[in-house]
Design an enzyme around this catalytic site. Structure first.
Site, PDB file in Angstrom:
ATOM      1  N   LYS A 104     -51.188 -19.393  19.809  1.00 44.10           N
ATOM      2  CA  LYS A 104     -51.324 -18.027  20.324  1.00 44.10           C
ATOM      3  C   LYS A 104     -50.990 -17.042  19.208  1.00 44.10           C
ATOM      4  O   LYS A 104     -49.950 -17.165  18.557  1.00 44.10           O
ATOM      5  CB  LYS A 104     -50.364 -17.844  21.505  1.00 44.10           C
ATOM      6  CG  LYS A 104     -50.502 -16.523  22.235  1.00 44.10           C
ATOM      7  CD  LYS A 104     -49.541 -16.470  23.419  1.00 44.10           C
ATOM      8  CE  LYS A 104     -49.653 -15.163  24.178  1.00 44.10           C
ATOM      9  NZ  LYS A 104     -48.679 -15.100  25.294  1.00 44.10           N
ATOM     10  N   HIS A 106     -50.716 -13.669  19.588  1.00 41.64           N
ATOM     11  CA  HIS A 106     -50.155 -12.413  20.067  1.00 41.64           C
ATOM     12  C   HIS A 106     -48.950 -12.727  20.961  1.00 41.64           C
ATOM     13  O   HIS A 106     -48.676 -13.890  21.246  1.00 41.64           O
ATOM     14  CB  HIS A 106     -51.197 -11.602  20.853  1.00 41.64           C
ATOM     15  CG  HIS A 106     -51.736 -12.322  22.058  1.00 41.64           C
ATOM     16  ND1 HIS A 106     -52.710 -13.295  21.954  1.00 41.64           N
ATOM     17  CD2 HIS A 106     -51.429 -12.238  23.373  1.00 41.64           C
ATOM     18  CE1 HIS A 106     -52.992 -13.764  23.165  1.00 41.64           C
ATOM     19  NE2 HIS A 106     -52.219 -13.147  24.044  1.00 41.64           N
TER      20      HIS A 106
END
Length: 220
Positions: A104, A106
């Site tokens: 991921k 963010h």
């Protein structure tokens, strides 16, 4: 009659339709006298009991760690259930985490959800079964990318003690040889055979086939 946790687990698998006896064609093409379908675990009650058996295996083998790692996807609920059971049964508090299929970029980011791993952290990998070692091969590079952790062991539900298609070693022995990781199982094929012999579960009519299969495919 009182049972050991291993015997209770075998009874648990049979009663939930996870462990069946008969004649089954495996993915390998072998004709086996028993079959384990972990897909039949699907309730909260089952998961709670599974956690207890995994926690008992960790305790019995004296494994010391800070964090339980559950490889996606089957390892995720197992690691959580084991962490909860370990706290309730033995007063041991484990962190837990599981990997994402993709990193991921963010929010909190990273490859893992839950405990953020650090160098030197002792971890135990929690999985359902080991057939080829694929889950281990996939999770280890992710762990190495996150931190220099110390994998003290891996827990699975059943060790079939069966040699691979291209080796006389079992998947568990291959993991030790290739990665230097000890794999501990709640029960083994020998435990299942002993449970039938001792009347812990029904199925004595299947014993000849179980003996023959072990003689033919049992790992050294």
């Amino acid at each position: 009659m009182s049972y050991t946790y291993k015997q209770e687990f075998i009874r648990f698998m049979v009663s939930n339709g996870v462990l069946k006896f008969g004649e089954f064609t495996l993915k390998s093409g072998r004709i086996a006298p028993y079959f384990i379908n972990t897909g039949n675990y699907k309730t909260g009650k089952q998961l709670a009991k599974l956690g207890e058996y995994y926690a008992a295996c960790i305790e019995e083998n004296g494994l010391q760690a800070e964090t339980l790692v559950g490889p996606a996807y089957k390892g995720i609920p197992l690691s959580v259930a084991t962490a909860i059971a370990s706290f309730h049964q033995y007063g041991k508090e484990f962190n837990y985490c599981f990997d994402r299929k993709e990193a991921k970029d963010h929010g909190e980011g990273g490859l893992f959800v839950g405990q953020q791993l650090s160098d030197g952290e002792k971890v135990i990998i929690i999985e359902d079964v080991m057939t080829s070692g694929k889950a281990l091969r996939e999770i280890l590079p992710k762990l190495e990318a996150a931190a220099k952790v110390n994998v003290v062991g891996m827990i699975i539900s059943v060790d079939r003690q069966e040699k691979a298609l291209n080796s006389d070693l079992s998947a568990v022995s291959e993991a030790k040889k290739e990665f230097g990781i000890d794999v501990y199982s709640v029960v083994t094929m020998n435990d299942i055979i002993a449970a039938i012999e001792e009347g812990v579960v029904d199925g004595k009519e299947h014993l000849p086939a179980m003996y023959k299969y072990r003689e033919t495919y049992g790992a050294k």
